[in-house]
Design a protein around this motif. Structure first.
Motif, PDB file in Angstrom:
ATOM      1  N   GLY A  51       0.824  -1.209   0.000  1.00  0.00           N
ATOM      2  CA  GLY A  51       0.000   0.000   0.000  1.00  0.00           C
ATOM      3  C   GLY A  51       0.854   1.253   0.000  1.00  0.00           C
ATOM      4  N   ALA A  52       1.940   1.239   0.787  1.00  0.00           N
ATOM      5  CA  ALA A  52       2.859   2.389   0.845  1.00  0.00           C
ATOM      6  C   ALA A  52       3.480   2.644  -0.525  1.00  0.00           C
ATOM      7  CB  ALA A  52       3.953   2.126   1.882  1.00  0.00           C
ATOM      8  N   GLY A  53       3.894   1.565  -1.190  1.00  0.00           N
ATOM      9  CA  GLY A  53       4.504   1.696  -2.512  1.00  0.00           C
ATOM     10  C   GLY A  53       3.532   2.223  -3.549  1.00  0.00           C
ATOM     11  N   PHE A  54       2.292   1.717  -3.528  1.00  0.00           N
ATOM     12  CA  PHE A  54       1.282   2.202  -4.474  1.00  0.00           C
ATOM     13  C   PHE A  54       0.978   3.687  -4.239  1.00  0.00           C
ATOM     14  CE2 PHE A  54      -0.582  -2.354  -4.755  1.00  0.00           C
ATOM     15  CZ  PHE A  54       0.197  -2.641  -5.862  1.00  0.00           C
ATOM     16  N   MET A  55       0.952   4.099  -2.962  1.00  0.00           N
ATOM     17  CA  MET A  55       0.701   5.511  -2.653  1.00  0.00           C
ATOM     18  C   MET A  55       1.850   6.379  -3.161  1.00  0.00           C
ATOM     19  SD  MET A  55      -1.081   5.421   1.131  1.00  0.00           S
ATOM     20  CE  MET A  55      -1.658   7.133   1.104  1.00  0.00           C
ATOM     21  N   ALA A  56       3.087   5.939  -2.928  1.00  0.00           N
ATOM     22  CA  ALA A  56       4.256   6.707  -3.380  1.00  0.00           C
ATOM     23  C   ALA A  56       4.259   6.840  -4.905  1.00  0.00           C
ATOM     24  CB  ALA A  56       5.541   6.042  -2.890  1.00  0.00           C
ATOM     25  N   ALA A  57       3.941   5.741  -5.599  1.00  0.00           N
ATOM     26  CA  ALA A  57       3.920   5.765  -7.065  1.00  0.00           C
ATOM     27  C   ALA A  57       2.840   6.713  -7.584  1.00  0.00           C
ATOM     28  CB  ALA A  57       3.690   4.358  -7.603  1.00  0.00           C
ATOM     29  N   THR A  58       1.667   6.699  -6.943  1.00  0.00           N
ATOM     30  CA  THR A  58       0.569   7.570  -7.380  1.00  0.00           C
ATOM     31  C   THR A  58       0.896   9.036  -7.113  1.00  0.00           C
ATOM     32  OG1 THR A  58      -0.993   5.783  -6.949  1.00  0.00           O
ATOM     33  CG2 THR A  58      -1.922   7.976  -7.207  1.00  0.00           C
ATOM     34  N   THR A  63       2.094  14.324  -9.437  1.00  0.00           N
ATOM     35  CA  THR A  63       2.908  15.534  -9.269  1.00  0.00           C
ATOM     36  C   THR A  63       4.111  15.606 -10.192  1.00  0.00           C
ATOM     37  OG1 THR A  63       4.343  14.521  -7.598  1.00  0.00           O
ATOM     38  CG2 THR A  63       2.302  15.561  -6.801  1.00  0.00           C
ATOM     39  N   GLY A  64       4.551  14.465 -10.711  1.00  0.00           N
ATOM     40  CA  GLY A  64       5.805  14.441 -11.473  1.00  0.00           C
ATOM     41  C   GLY A  64       7.027  14.425 -10.575  1.00  0.00           C
ATOM     42  N   LYS A  65       6.803  14.544  -9.253  1.00  0.00           N
ATOM     43  CA  LYS A  65       7.907  14.485  -8.284  1.00  0.00           C
ATOM     44  C   LYS A  65       7.983  13.072  -7.710  1.00  0.00           C
ATOM     45  CE  LYS A  65       6.488  17.801  -5.531  1.00  0.00           C
ATOM     46  NZ  LYS A  65       6.521  18.772  -4.413  1.00  0.00           N
ATOM     47  N   GLY A  91       5.543   4.194 -15.463  1.00  0.00           N
ATOM     48  CA  GLY A  91       6.190   5.495 -15.673  1.00  0.00           C
ATOM     49  C   GLY A  91       5.923   6.479 -14.552  1.00  0.00           C
ATOM     50  N   MET A  92       5.984   6.004 -13.302  1.00  0.00           N
ATOM     51  CA  MET A  92       5.729   6.870 -12.140  1.00  0.00           C
ATOM     52  C   MET A  92       7.004   6.977 -11.302  1.00  0.00           C
ATOM     53  SD  MET A  92       2.093   5.191 -11.005  1.00  0.00           S
ATOM     54  CE  MET A  92       1.472   3.914 -12.081  1.00  0.00           C
ATOM     55  N   PRO A  93       7.483   8.199 -11.034  1.00  0.00           N
ATOM     56  CA  PRO A  93       8.712   8.335 -10.255  1.00  0.00           C
ATOM     57  C   PRO A  93       8.504   7.962  -8.783  1.00  0.00           C
ATOM     58  CG  PRO A  93       7.819  10.505 -10.760  1.00  0.00           C
ATOM     59  CD  PRO A  93       6.967   9.508 -11.486  1.00  0.00           C
ATOM     60  N   ASN A 398      -5.240  12.816 -16.025  1.00  0.00           N
ATOM     61  CA  ASN A 398      -5.061  12.144 -14.732  1.00  0.00           C
ATOM     62  C   ASN A 398      -6.295  12.210 -13.824  1.00  0.00           C
ATOM     63  OD1 ASN A 398      -2.555  10.816 -14.749  1.00  0.00           O
ATOM     64  ND2 ASN A 398      -1.475  12.748 -14.545  1.00  0.00           N
ATOM     65  N   THR A 399      -7.478  12.147 -14.444  1.00  0.00           N
ATOM     66  CA  THR A 399      -8.705  12.011 -13.652  1.00  0.00           C
ATOM     67  C   THR A 399      -9.243  10.580 -13.739  1.00  0.00           C
ATOM     68  OG1 THR A 399     -10.015  12.831 -15.520  1.00  0.00           O
ATOM     69  CG2 THR A 399      -9.423  14.435 -13.814  1.00  0.00           C
ATOM     70  N   VAL A 400      -8.661   9.792 -14.649  1.00  0.00           N
ATOM     71  CA  VAL A 400      -8.992   8.367 -14.722  1.00  0.00           C
ATOM     72  C   VAL A 400      -7.677   7.611 -14.527  1.00  0.00           C
ATOM     73  CG1 VAL A 400      -9.967   6.494 -16.107  1.00  0.00           C
ATOM     74  CG2 VAL A 400     -10.906   8.803 -16.296  1.00  0.00           C
ATOM     75  N   LEU A 401      -7.439   7.180 -13.292  1.00  0.00           N
ATOM     76  CA  LEU A 401      -6.196   6.473 -12.997  1.00  0.00           C
ATOM     77  C   LEU A 401      -6.454   4.978 -13.147  1.00  0.00           C
ATOM     78  CD1 LEU A 401      -5.298   9.230 -12.049  1.00  0.00           C
ATOM     79  CD2 LEU A 401      -4.333   8.188 -10.014  1.00  0.00           C
TER      80      LEU A 401
END
Length: 548
Positions: A51-58, A63-65, A91-93, A398-401
C-alpha cells in the motif's frame, strides 16, 4: 559532524519530499528517529508495504515528483516488489528506501538477509546499497534524477543500520535545473509533409502524453487541423473526450469500433507511445505511415516499427508541428467519425439498462454522472476496467487512474487515498472488484486515520471476474474462480468508515451522490451482473464494427 540518518533526511528535504509512506522495522530506527525531527516531511504509516509503494507511485504520477516509501529488510523489502514494478512499468517516479543489517560487523548470521539490491535490479531504474555515509548526498541526488527523467520509474536505496549510525561532514546536493531537448526541425518538417500528403490522418494519444503538459498544445493542434484522435488507456483525459473529434479509447485488444477507425487511416501520429501498453493498432509492411512523437526513440517490436520519428519534448514537438502544418482540404474523416457514432449508439441503450444486479455499462455512466469534471476515479484491476475505459468520458488529464502497464490488483484503494491527499478539494473514488479490494483492504484503516474524504465502490460478483470472462471466451467450463466475501458494510464500519449496500439502479444513483457530498471514508457494496461480458465485448462489438 552529523549523523548519517540526519543527513539522509536533509537530502530528502532538499529534493522537496513531502511524505514518506511505509512500515518501518528495527533496521530503520535511526532513520525514523531522524525523520521524527523533520519539519518538512510527514510519515504516513500504512498497514502493508505494498500500500505504501502504491501511494508513493501515485504521488509521482500526479505531481511528477518522486514519491518516497520506506520498509525494513527481508520481508519488508520483498513486499515492495509489486509496487516497484507498478511504478517502473507505469512510468511513475518513486523511491524505495529499505533497511539492512550492519554490513561491517554483522553478528546475526543470515537471519532475514536477502540481496535486496540484486532483487530490485530488474524492476528499477537504479538500485544501490549505501556503504559510506559520505556518499549519501550523491546517491540520493542520482536516484531522484533517474526516477524523474523520462521515462520515469522506480529507484531503490538500501541504508544498512550501521551506516545510518555513522557520522559525516557531507552536505546535501542541490537539485539541478534541466530542460528536455526540443525536436529537430528537419524531423518536424518530414512529419508535417507526411501529414499534408495524407488522405485520412489520425492521432493516437498514449501514456507518455499524460505525464507532461501536452494537453494544451495537442488541443491547439486538433483545433487547427481538425484531425481526429483516440487514446490508449493510459492516455485517457489528455484531451477532453467530449470533443467532437474524439474517436474512443483502445480498451480491447482488437476488433472494437475504435480499432476500425484507425484501420481507416493512412497516416497515424502516435504521441507518447509506450510499448508497455497493449498496442492500439498493429503495423504491417506496406501499411499506413506511422509518425512516432515522443521523448525517446521507438522501441521496435513485430507490430511497431515507425517510419518517421520526432524525438524531444512532446508538447514542444506538437507546437512546432502546429506552427508548420497547412491543413489539407482533401482530408476526409467522415468514415472514422462514423465508427465513433456507431459506438455511441451501441453503448447508449446498454448504459440505460437499469437491471439489478447492476449492469457494468450502466455503472460506468452513473459514476460519470455523479463525478464533477475534475473528480478522480482510481480503478483497480478487473473486467470493469474495460467498461470504464470505453464508457467513462474523461474530461481532464489524470482524472482516470487506471493501470494498463503492470495491471496489478490491489492498487485501487491506495491510489485513491493518495489522490485524496494530493487534491483534498476534489472528489475521489476508488473502483475495485471484490478480489482486488481484498488484496489491500487493510488500508481502509489508514484512510480513516488520515481523515480522508473518498468513496470506495466495490463491484461484487464473488469471483475473479476478469479471468472468469476469459475462461468463458476460451470455451472452458466455469471452474475454480469463485469465493465468498465478508459483509462489506460491516467490514467498512469496523474500520470506522461508512458502509452502504446498493439495492437497485436508482439506489446506486442516490448512494453515489450521498457519498460524494458527505465527508469521510465511504464504502459502497455494489452487486454486478457480468453475465453478458463475453457476448458484448467478444462477440457483439466485433461483429457490429466489422459490418460497418
Amino acid at each position: 559532524m552529523k549523523k548519517a540518518s540526519d543527513l539522509f533526511i536533509e537530502c530528502l528535504e532538499e529534493e522537496g519530499v513531502e511524505y514518506i509512506f511505509g512500515v518501518p522495522g528495527e533496521e530503520n530506527l535511526d532513520f525514523l528517529d531522524s525523520l521524527s525531527r523533520s519539519k518538512k516531511i510527514k510519515l504516513i504509516l500504512t498497514r502493508h508495504e505494498q500500500g505504501a509503494g502504491f501511494m508513493a507511485a501515485t504521488y509521482g504520477r500526479h505531481t511528477g515528483k518522486t514519491g518516497v516509501c520506506l520498509a525494513t529488510l527481508g520481508p519488508g523489502a520483498t513486499n515492495f516488489v509489486t509496487a516497484a514494478a507498478y511504478a517502473q512499468l507505469g512510468g511513475m517516479p518513486m523511491m524505495m528506501i529499505t533497511g539492512q543489517k550492519p554490513i561491517k560487523k554483522s553478528k546475526q548470521g543470515r537471519f532475514q538477509i536477502l540481496d535486496v539490491v540484486a532483487m530490485m535490479g530488474p524492476i528499477t531504474k537504479y538500485t544501490h546499497q549505501v556503504a559510506s555515509s559520505d556518499n549519501i548526498p550523491s546517491r540520493v541526488r542520482e536516484a531522484f534524477r533517474l526516477a524523474e527523467e523520462e521515462k520515469p520509474g522506480a529507484v531503490h536505496i538500501e541504508l544498512p543500520e550501521d551506516i545510518a549510525d555513522e557520522h559525516t561532514e557531507s552536505l546535501p546536493l542541490k537539485r539541478s535545473h534541466s530542460r528536455r531537448p526540443t525536436a529537430d526541425v528537419k524531423s518536424i518538417r518530414e512529419a508535417v509533409k507526411a501529414l499534408e500528403n495524407a488522405k485520412a490522418p489520425v492521432l493516437v494519444i498514449g501514456a507518455g502524453a499524460n505525464r507532461t503538459m501536452t494537453s494544451r498544445m495537442l488541443l491547439q493542434f486538433i483545433e487547427k487541423t481538425g484531425i481526429p484522435f483516440l487514446t490508449t488507456q493510459l492516455g485517457k483525459g489528455v484531451i477532453d473526450e467530449r470533443h467532437p473529434k474524439f474517436l474512443g479509447c483502445a480498451a480491447l485488444s482488437s476488433g472494437d469500433f475504435v480499432h476500425r477507425a484507425v484501420e481507416a487511416s493512412d497516416c497515424i501520429v502516435n504521441i507518447g507511445h509506450d510499448v508497455i501498453e497493449k498496442p492500439p493498432f498493429f503495423m504491417q509492411p506496406g501499411g499506413p505511415t506511422v509518425i512516432h512523437v515522443s521523448t525517446k526513440t521507438a522501441e521496435v517490436d513485430p507490430v511497431y516499427f515507425p517510419g518517421i520519428e520526432v524525438i524531444g519534448d512532446i508538447a514542444n514537438a506538437i507546437w512546432q508541428m502546429k506552427e508548420d502544418i497547412v491543413p489539407n482540404g482533401g482530408w476526409s474523416f467522415d468514415h472514422m467519425l462514423a465508427y465513433r457514432k456507431a459506438e455511441v449508439e451501441h453503448t447508449a441503450p446498454l448504459a440505460a439498462d437499469t437491471r439489478f444486479p447492476i449492469f457494468p455499462p450502466h455503472l460506468a455512466q452513473q459514476v460519470r454522472d455523479a463525478m464533477p469534471d475534475d473528480g478522480i476515479i482510481c480503478l483497480d484491476n478487473g473486467v470493469y476496467k474495460i467498461w470504464f475505459a470505453r464508457g467513462y468520458t474523461a474530461y481532464r488529464p489524470n482524472t482516470v487512474l487506471l493501470d494498463n502497464a503492470l495491471a496489478t490488483m490491489g492498487a485501487g484503494l491506495p491510489s485513491a487515498m493518495m489522490s485524496a491527499m494530493v487534491y483534498p478539494d476534489r472528489k475521489v473514488m476508488a473502483i475495485c472488484g471484490d478480489g482486488g479490494f481484498m488484496m489491500n483492504s487493510q488500508e481502509m484503516e489508514t484512510a480513516v486515520r488520515l481523515g480522508l474524504n473518498l468513496t470506495v465502490l466495490i463491484l461484487n460478483d464473488s469471483s475473479y471476474g476478469m479471468i472468469r470472462w476469459k475462461q468463458a471466451n476460451m470455451g472452458f467450463k466455469d471452474w475454480g474462480l469463485t469465493y465468498g466475501n465478508p459483509d462489506f458494510v460491516k467490514y467498512a464500519e469496523s474500520y470506522g468508515a461508512h458502509g452502504h449496500r446498493v439495492e437497485s439502479a436508482a439506489h446506486l444513483k442516490e448512494l453515489l451522490a450521498h457519498t460524494r457530498d458527505t465527508p469521510g471514508v465511504h464504502l459502497i457494496d455494489c452487486p454486478v451482473d457480468y453475465s453478458e461480458n463475453d457476448q458484448i465485448l467478444n462477440i457483439d462489438i466485433k461483429k457490429l464494427s466489422k459490418e460497418l
